[in-house]
Design an enzyme around this catalytic site. Structure first.
Site, short mmCIF file in Angstrom:
data_model
loop_
_atom_site.label_atom_id
_atom_site.label_comp_id
_atom_site.label_asym_id
_atom_site.label_seq_id
_atom_site.Cartn_x
_atom_site.Cartn_y
_atom_site.Cartn_z
N ASP A 119 -7.22 -3.77 0.54
CA ASP A 119 -6.91 -3.83 1.95
C ASP A 119 -8.34 -4.11 2.71
OD1 ASP A 119 -5.21 -3.59 4.03
OD2 ASP A 119 -5.23 -1.52 4.04
N HIS A 174 0.87 -1.18 -0.16
CA HIS A 174 0.07 0.11 0.10
C HIS A 174 0.90 1.33 0.02
CE1 HIS A 174 0.46 -0.31 4.58
NE2 HIS A 174 -0.49 -1.42 4.44
N GLY A 206 -7.27 0.00 7.47
CA GLY A 206 -7.88 -0.92 6.43
C GLY A 206 -8.92 -0.34 5.43
#
Length: 389
Positions: free
Chosen positions: A272, A215, A307
């Site tokens: 995610d 990420h 997340g």
């Protein structure tokens, strides 16, 4: 079985009018409309629809109230079914930082799921995010469970899931990390993640064997004109980078800039997603931490993002809405992750001989029909009939 009259996203990632024939697990024929007579075979007419390759979510923690690491029987099956309904045909179940016993159990569950029957999206292996992460950039990972990387520890964990850890997150500034990366890279793709490393440390880690970034922008040092940080090292190298395109983790302008900076072949869209995905606002758990979801955004008590609650297909739609060409957005969520995992000869794009991992979309880019290795696992039309709509 024939899938007819759709606009098919071909292996060059161009939409073209085409018919598809699926035999067993594979795409048998891809041809122009009407080239073959199909009267004697089952066929489905998808006029006005798009057919795209099934999406591959290489970084997902959970959805539909279940978590990869929650220790509950049947969680992966529930996650698998939800993913298939939302256009994801395969994935990497992603663990968070856990105590060793809990991590071992989660990895064993992933391996058992791989060996079971396909009921929805199937798993290529595991993505192990933690425990080799920086305390300063831990995000939604429990600090007391973090540890420095040790090769024997990783090899034990990898053994527990039959050598199926495909992506392994490491903060390269940790004690022993460089030596660890040099050895572990032969067993898994090493991803720079949750790190306070500067540009030079990140570049050294890439030279040692880091080939991926978890990420991008989130939980890492950013790009500054005098301190390029990990983001600068990613841009200045060859490695692939995950990007959460929910427009919460990253501003739309930065999403567009990143595609331009890395090119359309190095960006890997991933979700995610956490257990709250597909559910309402409320309180949830992630890796031993309480998570609060409000207006679809997940945070810890101190405000740290925890997340996402968007699916990968939602991310594709959002990326398209902010200016990423649709074909490129889909490629970043299908073919690019397949290349990163070394499975592009089997899945990730639509071509004769590849697995029939296929998704039918309407003109609003909503999922209507899904095949996983040639097996229909989601049919919106049947769902409507059952509900009497």
């Amino acid at each position: 079985m024939w899938l007819k009259n759709a606009a098919v996203l071909d292996s060059l990632f161009h939409f073209t009018p085409a018919d598809l024939r699926v035999v067993g697990e594979q795409i048998d024929i891809l041809c122009s409309h009407g080239r073959y007579r199909t009267d004697s075979e089952e066929s489905l007419d998808f006029s006005g629809k798009y057919i795209i390759p099934g999406l591959i979510d290489i970084h997902i923690h959970g959805c539909s109230g279940r978590d990869v690491s929650d220790g509950k029987e049947g969680s992966l099956e529930i996650i698998s079914g939800f993913l298939a309904q939302n256009g994801v045909t395969s994935f990497l179940p992603t663990t968070v930082t856990l105590e060793d016993n809990a991590l071992v159990y989660a990895l064993r569950q992933i391996r058992a799921f791989q060996q079971g029957p396909i009921i929805g999206a199937y798993a290529h292996g595991a993505n192990m995010e933690g425990p080799y992460l920086s305390k300063e950039k831990r995000g939604a990972h429990r600090e007391d469970w973090l540890q420095n990387p040790r090769i024997m520890h990783f090899l034990r964990m990898n053994q527990e899931c039959g050598g199926q850890i495909k992506i392994l997150s490491v903060a390269p500034e940790l004690e022993g990390a460089m030596e660890f990366i040099a050895v572990a890279k032969d067993s898994a793709k090493i991803s720079i993640a949750h790190t306070s490393a500067d540009y030079d440390t990140a570049m050294k880690a890439i030279q040692k064997g880091v080939s991926h970034a978890t990420h991008m922008y989130n939980a890492m040092t950013g790009l500054n004109h005098r301190a390029p940080g990990v983001v600068g090292a990613i841009a200045d190298s060859h490695i692939t980078a995950e990007l959460i395109c929910d427009c919460v983790h990253i501003h739309p302008a930065v999403i567009r800039t990143t595609f331009g900076m890395l090119g359309y072949d190095r960006v890997i869209m991933m979700s995610d997603a956490i257990a709250a995905t597909g559910l309402t606002d409320g309180q949830y758990r992630l890796g031993g931490l309480d998570v609060w979801v409000k207006k679809g955004q997940a945070h810890l008590e101190d405000g740290t993002i925890a997340g996402s609650t968007a699916t990968l297909m939602e991310d594709v739609r959002r990326a398209y809405a902010i200016g990423i060409p649709l074909e490129k957005a889909i490629r970043a969520a299908s073919y690019n992750p397949a290349v990163a995992l070394g499975i592009e000869e089997r899945t990730g794009s639509i071509a004769e001989g590849k697995w029939a991992d296929l998704v039918v979309l309407n003109d609003q880019l909503q999922v209507e029909y899904v095949l996983v290795k040639g097996v229909p696992v989601y049919n919106m039309y049947e769902q409507k009939e059952e509900k009497g709509e």
